[in-house]
Design an enzyme around this catalytic site. Structure first.
Site, short mmCIF file in Angstrom:
data_model
loop_
_atom_site.label_atom_id
_atom_site.label_comp_id
_atom_site.label_asym_id
_atom_site.label_seq_id
_atom_site.Cartn_x
_atom_site.Cartn_y
_atom_site.Cartn_z
N ALA A 112 0.80 -1.27 -0.01
CA ALA A 112 -0.16 -0.06 -0.14
C ALA A 112 0.89 1.31 0.10
O ALA A 112 0.43 2.26 -0.92
CB ALA A 112 -0.82 -0.08 1.15
N ASP A 138 -3.95 -2.48 3.91
CA ASP A 138 -4.29 -1.74 2.81
C ASP A 138 -5.16 -0.71 2.89
O ASP A 138 -5.04 0.35 2.21
CB ASP A 138 -4.63 -2.59 1.61
CG ASP A 138 -3.37 -3.40 1.24
OD1 ASP A 138 -3.20 -4.37 1.81
OD2 ASP A 138 -2.75 -2.89 0.22
O1 MRU Z 1 -1.25 -7.06 -3.66
P1 MRU Z 1 -0.02 -6.77 -3.00
O2 MRU Z 1 1.17 -7.28 -2.71
O3 MRU Z 1 0.04 -5.10 -3.17
O4 MRU Z 1 -0.61 -6.71 -1.36
C1 MRU Z 1 0.46 -6.19 -0.31
C2 MRU Z 1 -0.39 -6.20 1.15
O5 MRU Z 1 -1.47 -6.68 1.13
C3 MRU Z 1 0.50 -5.89 2.22
O6 MRU Z 1 0.41 -6.80 3.26
C4 MRU Z 1 -0.01 -4.60 2.57
O7 MRU Z 1 -0.29 -3.48 1.61
C5 MRU Z 1 0.69 -3.92 3.59
S1 MRU Z 1 2.10 -3.02 3.25
C6 MRU Z 1 3.16 -2.48 4.11
#
Ligand code: MRU
Length: 344
Positions: free
Chosen positions: A51, A235
């Site tokens: 995120a 997110d």
């Molecule tokens: O689909 P992605 O790889 O973008 O998902 C990332 C995540 O769900 C992380 O756990 C979330 O963004 C937290 S990030 C610091």
């Protein structure tokens, strides 16, 4: 405190170098983007993910748009707004994307004299502030782990997913500095394997040992009493603490309750969507069936299809602590005002 070998995004002044996370851990390759639509494609195609990192990339995308259009056309403002819309369409769930774009729009709306410098400063500040927030969260979160012997994390929340250091992984890094014997488990995180391909690799770059488990081994790990906490990023967090995060997070939180394991969410306040009272209306990205399906089923008229939501929402009642750069809220569902004490 951040490892220069593990940087998702490098701003060059007139382009953005994006580490292609799809190639890790085997190949370290940066792709260079010189316009906003390229950055939107880098987000959409999962070269950059997580995120906060998505929000930072989008902010630099706006800078590239202003650099491109400002000198070249009278209608530059409209062209930039169109690029901002393209960036906003890249992925739906992480609110940091929209938060960063709103910040950039606010700078544009002020019409400062030197617009290129102003948007550049804003994007660089978004990036630097995220790193600083992560380091604060690391310190806060580590205080909760003083007596822990083991923790588990899910997905990737480290330097690659953020402006550097990491959210949940930042807490784990800080805790390991205080207690080098802390045992760290990472779930594979199917289907994109962020845990197997990114998290354990990142930790290894810093010389921190970690143990990978299949996602389906989590209940058995908890039953073995090897872990005291599950620590995840987010997110999008609603004002009552309901938390959208990588698919599988809700299962882990439910299992944690059953086994008496505590559950920590770590995220900067840019991940909190104050406009949402609860998590019911968070848009959950559903990706292509072919990301799950064996190739033989990815054909017309196949009887086998796939449902591929890539995030889920964990109810606040299953969360023991939410850690941000503004502080910690324990048991958010028991707080009458949700997590509003964190609002700056
Ligand atoms: O689909 P992605 O790889 O973008 O998902 C990332 C995540 O769900 C992380 O756990 C979330 O963004 C937290 S990030 C610091």
């Amino acid at each position: 405190m951040t490892n220069p070998n593990v940087q998702a995004l490098i701003w060059t002044g007139n382009s953005l170098d994006v580490l292609d996370q799809r190639q890790l851990p085997e190949i370290t390759r940066y792709d260079r983007y010189a316009d906003a639509s390229g950055v939107a494609e880098a987000i959409k195609s999962m070269r950059v993910r997580g995120a906060p990192a998505i929000g930072i990339a989008a902010a630099y995308g706006v800078v590239l748009s202003v650099q491109q259009h400002f000198s070249e056309s009278e209608n530059w403002h409209q062209a930039v707004l169109t690029d901002i819309e393209t960036l906003a369409q890249s992925r739906p769930t992480a609110v940091n994307l929209f938060w960063a774009l709103d910040k950039m729009k606010a700078v544009l709306a002020q019409m400062p004299e030197n617009i290129v410098d102003a948007v550049t400063e804003c994007a660089i500040k978004i990036h630097a502030d995220d790193l600083a927030a992560n380091q604060k969260m690391g310190d806060f979160g580590a205080t909760l782990l003083a007596n822990a012997k083991g923790v588990m994390t899910h997905c990737n929340t480290g330097s690659l997913a953020t402006g550097g250091y990491g959210t949940a992984l930042g807490v784990i890094r800080s805790a390991v500095m205080q207690n080098p014997n802390l045992k760290i488990y990472a779930g594979e995180t199917r289907p994109w394997l962020q845990g197997a391909r990114l998290t354990v690799w990142e930790l290894a770059q810093d010389g921190i040992p970690a143990t990978l488990i299949a996602d389906s081994a989590a209940a058995w790990l908890m039953k073995s009493r090897a872990i005291d906490w599950i620590i995840v990023g987010a997110d999008r967090i609603a004002a009552n603490g309901d938390t959208a995060n990588k698919i599988g997070t809700y299962s882990l939180a439910t299992l944690a309750k059953q086994h008496g394991v505590k559950f920590m969410v770590v995220a900067p306040t840019s991940t909190i969507d104050w406009s949402l009272e609860n998590g019911d209306n968070i848009e959950i990205e559903c990706r292509e069936p072919r990301e799950l399906l064996p190739a033989c089923y990815d054909v017309p008229d196949s009887l086998v299809s796939a449902w591929n939501p890539v995030f889920d929402v964990t109810p606040s009642a299953l969360i023991s602590a939410i850690v941000t750069e503004n502080g910690i809220v324990l048991n958010p569902s028991e707080q009458s005002n949700g997590i509003r004490s964190l609002q700056s």
